[in-house]
Design an enzyme around this catalytic site. Structure first.
Site, short mmCIF file in Angstrom:
data_model
loop_
_atom_site.label_atom_id
_atom_site.label_comp_id
_atom_site.label_asym_id
_atom_site.label_seq_id
_atom_site.Cartn_x
_atom_site.Cartn_y
_atom_site.Cartn_z
N SER A 113 58.76 -90.04 5.07
CA SER A 113 59.14 -89.96 3.68
C SER A 113 60.65 -89.86 3.47
CB SER A 113 58.41 -88.79 3.03
OG SER A 113 58.62 -88.80 1.65
N HIS A 114 61.09 -88.74 2.88
CA HIS A 114 62.50 -88.58 2.52
C HIS A 114 63.37 -88.15 3.69
CE1 HIS A 114 60.30 -84.90 2.25
NE2 HIS A 114 61.43 -84.23 2.43
N ASP A 278 61.95 -92.72 -2.92
CA ASP A 278 62.27 -92.18 -1.60
C ASP A 278 61.87 -93.14 -0.47
OD1 ASP A 278 59.51 -91.90 -1.79
OD2 ASP A 278 59.49 -90.08 -0.58
N ASP A 280 59.32 -93.63 1.48
CA ASP A 280 58.02 -94.32 1.49
C ASP A 280 57.53 -94.66 0.09
OD1 ASP A 280 57.67 -91.59 0.96
OD2 ASP A 280 55.64 -91.59 1.75
N ASP A 282 56.91 -92.90 -2.69
CA ASP A 282 56.00 -92.10 -3.53
C ASP A 282 56.72 -91.13 -4.45
OD1 ASP A 282 56.73 -90.45 -1.46
OD2 ASP A 282 54.70 -89.93 -0.83
N ARG A 283 58.03 -90.92 -4.25
CA ARG A 283 58.76 -90.01 -5.15
C ARG A 283 59.55 -90.81 -6.18
NH1 ARG A 283 61.09 -84.92 -1.79
NH2 ARG A 283 59.17 -84.55 -0.61
N LYS A 377 51.05 -89.93 -4.79
CA LYS A 377 52.07 -89.97 -5.83
C LYS A 377 52.73 -91.33 -5.76
CE LYS A 377 55.39 -87.23 -3.05
NZ LYS A 377 54.60 -86.60 -1.98
C1 VG1 Z 1 57.52 -81.51 0.43
C2 VG1 Z 1 57.34 -81.24 -1.05
C3 VG1 Z 1 55.91 -81.49 -1.46
C4 VG1 Z 1 55.51 -82.93 -1.08
C5 VG1 Z 1 55.78 -83.15 0.39
C6 VG1 Z 1 55.51 -84.57 0.81
O1 VG1 Z 1 56.72 -80.62 1.18
O2 VG1 Z 1 57.72 -79.92 -1.36
O3 VG1 Z 1 55.77 -81.26 -2.83
O4 VG1 Z 1 54.16 -83.15 -1.35
O5 VG1 Z 1 57.13 -82.84 0.70
O6 VG1 Z 1 56.27 -85.45 0.04
P1 VG1 Z 1 57.29 -79.30 1.87
O7 VG1 Z 1 56.16 -78.72 2.65
O8 VG1 Z 1 58.46 -79.74 2.71
O9 VG1 Z 1 57.77 -78.43 0.75
V1 VG1 Z 1 56.77 -86.90 0.72
O10 VG1 Z 1 57.41 -87.82 -0.44
O11 VG1 Z 1 57.93 -86.24 1.82
O12 VG1 Z 1 55.51 -87.50 1.59
CO CO Z 2 57.63 -89.66 0.13
#
Ligand code: VG1
Ligand code: CO
Length: 544
Positions: A113-114, A278, A280, A282-283, A377
């Site tokens: 992801s990010h 982001d 992937d 989804d954000r 998302k």
């Molecule tokens: C973070 C965010 C959470 C989100 C997750 C995956 O998790 O707080 O809200 O669902 O990332 O998002 P954490 O455990 O680091 O707080 V993504 O876009 O990184 O798949």
């Molecule tokens: Co993501």
């Protein structure tokens, strides 16, 4: 081609976090590391035998190599058909869409992801089930348990497949079909939103926007949909080519990491609308002219206006938000007379509610918003939703949000992250808070009385499963909240997240600077949790 059985030994630590298994690329590159986890998926997902598997990723470093490994193992484990995004590309929401549309038995998505990408950075893998959503906690636990006893995996000796051309090819007894990563997703967006109205908005020549794909997966999606189908001017999508290292940045759409875009929405030549997604896809981040929409507010605004969008014109059945997300959406749900749910952090907790049609919209404070159209998302979806609202309401982003606050009150909100903190210190801090909890209710802190203090536990209303220890909540009379939890997506030490919220009903006080307005609450949180004494950090690394 007969499958070969390769002996292996368990690796410690293959427990998926908030969203899949994330580790440094170097960890994944160890012999058998990826294979063990993938075999654990096949061993715990018998439906994949004889079924269809969707495979793709966000294009980060190691994506292509991992996909070749997964395809050979899928063939050896009896998967009948694999659908792979061209170039190994599939955004997370597109993968969810394709699983659902093609009635696949599941999908493997490669993404951290990010988190940054590159040989020294992060890689990740997650499994989504036949509903297109992230595997439930009980499933990821079963996978983890399997990784702890694994002693063999199945694969094929076969040359690498060409993933850059659409079409089908055999791999052992399995068919690999390389598909356009964008078209199914774009068609779904076209079915939900009023593309004509958005097209007209662009045609006025009075509306300027940029979408920052942050060198990550949404580039091809945004170009096809915004510039291709909606007629936005060429160049609307910036940083639109997915790069294995995301251009060296954090593909995280927030005020700290998308500064280039934020700057474009300020000053004399400011854009009317800015958006980013982001790694992937989804954000999402939504910006107006010199205006930032908090993700919590965004969810509330979308819920209050959903009836203006074709895909939701019949109204919404309910809303859900993750626990740390502000309570702005709750106020909308109350006024609409629909159910509102508070779930633990992570999209997997929305799946049952969406499948049962108890909710239509859901979101997280971490720049995540989505609906029942897929089971993830969806960044571009949120951007299109906003564009549809702008086209229909003919108001600026700021005007829409300010009007919303006048109607519902404003939930001031901020999140402070302390990154790469010593793990033991972070655990100690949370333990300290847990011990403090029983003594807090009734106490007056900074002039506000504590109404409740707990460690959030969630009972899924559909299947009754219980998830405990999901974050410390301290709620005050009047609606203010302090929430603290440790991240489940990091790959280095611990990340402490401190979430702060306070409610302001008075429209005369809706234009305060967020950090200033939240100062008293910030200080209470720092003191209660002994942040500086325990972590050595005086200030957070990232404020969103
Ligand atoms: C973070 C965010 C959470 C989100 C997750 C995956 O998790 O707080 O809200 O669902 O990332 O998002 P954490 O455990 O680091 O707080 V993504 O876009 O990184 O798949
Ligand atoms: Co993501």
């Amino acid at each position: 081609m007969a499958p070969s059985v390769v002996s292996t030994q368990p690796f410690a630590g293959q427990r998926p976090g908030t969203s899949g298994l994330r580790k440094k690329v170097k960890v994944f590159q160890q012999p058998h590391y990826l294979e063990n986890f993938v075999q654990a998926i096949f061993d715990t997902q018998p439906e994949l035998r004889g079924g269809t598997l969707v495979v793709g990723g966000d294009g980060r470093y190691y994506n292509r190599e991992a996909i070749q490994v997964i395809l050979r193992m899928a063939a050896a484990n009896g998967v009948a058909k694999a659908l792979v995004g061209r170039g190994g590309i599939l955004s997370t929401p597109a993968a969810s869409c394709i699983i659902r549309k093609h009635k696949a038995q599941g999908g493997i998505i490669l993404s951290a992801s990010h988190n940054p990408g590159g040989p020294e950075e992060d890689f990740g893998i997650k499994f989504n089930g036949p509903n297109g959503g992230p595997a439930s906690e009980s499933l990821t636990e079963a996978m983890y348990a399997r990784t702890q006893t694994i002693d063999r995996y199945l694969t094929l000796e076969a040359p690498a497949l060409d993933l850059d051309r659409d079409g089908s090819a055999p791999l052992g007894d399995m068919t690999v079909q390389v598909i356009d990563p964008v078209s199914d997703y774009a068609a779904l967006m076209e079915a939900l939103f009023d593309f004509n109205a958005i097209h007209q908005l662009f045609n006025t020549g009075q509306f300027r926007m940029r979408f920052d794909a942050m060198h990550a997966v949404t580039g091809p999606y945004a170009k096809e949909i915004l510039e291709g189908r909606l007629g936005a001017e060429p160049g609307t999508v910036i940083n639109g080519t997915p790069l294995p290292d995301f251009g060296g940045g954090h593909p995280d759409p927030n005020l700290a990491h998308a500064q280039e875009l934020v700057a474009m929405t300020q000053g004399h030549d400011a854009l009317d609308f800015g958006a980013a997604s982001d790694g992937d896809g989804d954000r999402n981040m939504i910006l107006g002219k010199a205006f930032f929409v908090t993700p919590s507010d965004s969810l509330a605004v979308l819920a209050a206006n959903a009836h203006l969008v074709p895909g939701y014109q019949a109204g919404i059945s309910g809303v859900a938000r993750s626990m740390p997300t502000s309570q702005a959406a709750d106020r909308v749900a109350a006024q609409l007379g629909v159910e509102c749910f508070e779930t633990p952090t992570g999209w997997k907790f929305f799946g049952n509610l969406l499948d049962a049609r108890r909710i239509t919209l859901c979101g997280e404070e971490s720049f995540g918003t989505g609906s029942d159209h897929v089971r993830e998302k969806d960044g571009l979806w949120a951007v299109l939703f906003w564009l549809n609202l702008l086209a229909v309401r003919r108001q600026s982003v700021a005007d829409i949000v300010r009007e919303h606050w006048r109607r519902f009150g404003r939930n001031y909100y901020t999140r402070h992250d302390y990154e790469a903190v010593d793990s033991a210190a972070a655990e100690g801090l949370v333990d300290h808070l847990r011990r403090l909890l029983p003594s807090l209710p009734g106490q007056v802190l900074g002039g506000q009385r504590v109404a409740y203090a707990d460690d959030f536990a969630y009972t899924d209303p559909i299947d009754g499963s219980v998830s405990e220890r999901q974050g410390v909540r301290i709620g005050f009379e009047g609606g203010s909240r302090i929430v603290l939890r440790l991240s489940g997506t990091g790959t280095q030490g611990a990340t402490l997240r401190v979430y702060l919220e306070f409610y302001e009903p008075d429209p005369g006080r809706h234009d305060q600077d967020t950090q200033e307005a939240m100062r008293p609450l910030i200080l209470i949180a720092r003191e209660l949790a002994q942040i500086e004494a325990r972590t050595g950090r005086g200030e957070p690394d990232v404020i969103t």
